[in-house]
Enzyme design. Structure first.
Site, PDB file in Angstrom:
ATOM      1  N   CYS A   1     -69.553 -71.859  72.994  1.00  0.00           N
ATOM      2  CA  CYS A   1     -69.715 -72.126  71.599  1.00  0.00           C
ATOM      3  C   CYS A   1     -68.624 -73.014  71.056  1.00  0.00           C
ATOM      4  O   CYS A   1     -67.703 -73.724  71.777  1.00  0.00           O
ATOM      5  CB  CYS A   1     -71.042 -71.879  70.681  1.00  0.00           C
ATOM      6  N   SER A   2     -68.224 -71.997  70.360  1.00  0.00           N
ATOM      7  CA  SER A   2     -67.411 -72.213  68.938  1.00  0.00           C
ATOM      8  C   SER A   2     -67.223 -70.769  68.078  1.00  0.00           C
ATOM      9  O   SER A   2     -66.158 -70.786  67.602  1.00  0.00           O
ATOM     10  CB  SER A   2     -67.180 -73.119  67.997  1.00  0.00           C
ATOM     11  N   CYS A   3     -67.485 -69.925  68.892  1.00  0.00           N
ATOM     12  CA  CYS A   3     -66.818 -68.896  68.737  1.00  0.00           C
ATOM     13  C   CYS A   3     -65.058 -68.308  68.253  1.00  0.00           C
ATOM     14  O   CYS A   3     -64.788 -68.717  69.026  1.00  0.00           O
ATOM     15  CB  CYS A   3     -67.250 -66.973  69.487  1.00  0.00           C
TER      16      CYS A   3
ATOM     17  N   CYS B   1     -64.039 -69.612  73.502  1.00  0.00           N
ATOM     18  CA  CYS B   1     -65.617 -69.452  73.783  1.00  0.00           C
ATOM     19  C   CYS B   1     -65.843 -70.724  74.309  1.00  0.00           C
ATOM     20  O   CYS B   1     -66.225 -71.660  73.968  1.00  0.00           O
ATOM     21  CB  CYS B   1     -66.666 -69.701  72.196  1.00  0.00           C
TER      22      CYS B   1
END
Lengths: 103, 236
Positions: B142-144, B139
């Site tokens: 962000c940090s999906c 991602c």
């Protein structure tokens, strides 16, 4: 849900830099790719981020970019690709030529 | 001073001045030298704007009755309780049962339910590794991550280096994980930027013919479901 594009269509990501919360990564803006899938319609995250309802829902696509089209100096095999989820309002039709950055 | 070790890890440039020779006050006026040096804790650094905002938003939502403090606690507990085992079970079933695999490739959340796994309401898609394609998930924004299926993401998944380099030079990143993908196999990076989450359905390793699903699940690692590694043939 009526989708402007269908799988196989050549599309270009708008080369734009609007302020605020945007879910379209910079590295594919202005780049061309091919729609691989229609993922449904979702409330606009650019609106949701500010507490607004995000209606109407926007069609979300998976778009596949050849790495060599995204990075001019990519030194891996030509078949390598990146697939990115992109909302319809970020896409415009592109010709069959998917090479390089949009003018 | 006696006792206390002054030479542990944290720098001395920052502004909390502590003396490891401090006294315990036992209430009887005797005191004793504290033998345990303090380690820096979250509370030692100043509260930044984002920490204040996160706390304020949480308190406001509870105050407005959107959810209760217990709902919030339960959600944190649920997320913390998830781990890669659920995803591994699904991969093992998909290897063993082609019909299940087809359903999983169409809708991971529904397929998870068949196994009694609650994968949450965010749609998850599985991308299948084949002889011609190796998939890897990132991602960049962000940090999906499919947290409700394979647990919290590892720290490196959230690092700027992984997020930027995986789309820029994926083969070099994979090589750093010990994964060399032959040039005749396409490396396909999936950037989960929007409303879906992705997991990799790794290739079933050779030499596992006839294995039970339980045994298969045990060889499916978290990293193979992110796509930074492939599952080796057992014994190799």
């Amino acid at each position: 849900m009526s989708a402007l594009f269908k799988p196989g269509d050549h599309v270009r990501v708008r080369f734009a830099a609007p302020p605020g919360h945007v879910r379209t990564p910079f590295f594919i803006r202005g780049r061309s790719g091919v729609v691989t899938e229609i993922m449904g319609a979702y409330h606009n995250p650019e609106e949701l981020a500010y507490g607004r309802p995000g209606d109407p829902a926007i069609v979300l696509y998976r778009v596949r970019f050849k790495q060599t089209d995204v990075w001019s100096d990519y030194d891996g095999p030509a078949a390598d690709s990146t697939v990115v989820d992109i909302y319809e309002h970020w896409l415009e039709p592109a010709g069959q030529n998917t090479g390089g950055q949009a003018a | 001073m006696s006792g206390g070790n002054h030479h542990h890890g944290h720098g001395h440039g920052h502004d909390h001045d502590h003396d490891h020779g401090e006294l315990y006050d036992h209430g009887d006026g005797r005191g004793a030298v504290n033998p345990h040096p303090r380690q820096p804790d979250v509370e030692d650094s100043p509260f930044n704007d984002r920490m204040v905002m996160a706390q304020a938003v949480g308190e406001l939502l509870i105050e407005k009755g959107i959810f209760s403090a217990d709902d919030l606690r339960k959600m944190v507990e649920l997320i913390d309780s998830k781990n890669p085992a659920d995803g591994a079970r699904m991969v093992a079933r998909a290897w063993a049962d082609p019909a299940f695999k087809a359903r999983m490739l169409t809708d991971v959340n529904a397929a998870a339910e068949e196994l009694g796994i609650d994968a949450g309401s965010i749609p998850i898609r599985a991308v299948e590794n084949t002889d011609g394609v190796h998939n890897v998930i990132v991602c960049t924004l962000c940090s999906c991550y499919p947290r409700l299926l394979i647990g919290l993401p590892p720290d490196w998944y959230k690092s700027r280096a992984y997020r930027s380099r995986t789309v820029r030079e994926p083969r070099k990143v994979l090589a750093e994980f010990g994964t060399d993908i032959p040039d005749d196999v396409e490396v396909r990076v999936h950037d989960s930027t929007a409303d879906l989450r992705y997991m990799v359905l790794p290739k079933r390793p050779a030499g596992t013919e006839g294995w039970s699903e339980e045994r298969l699940a045990a060889v499916v690692s978290r990293d193979s479901m992110i796509g930074v590694t492939v599952i080796d043939e057992p014994g190799n």
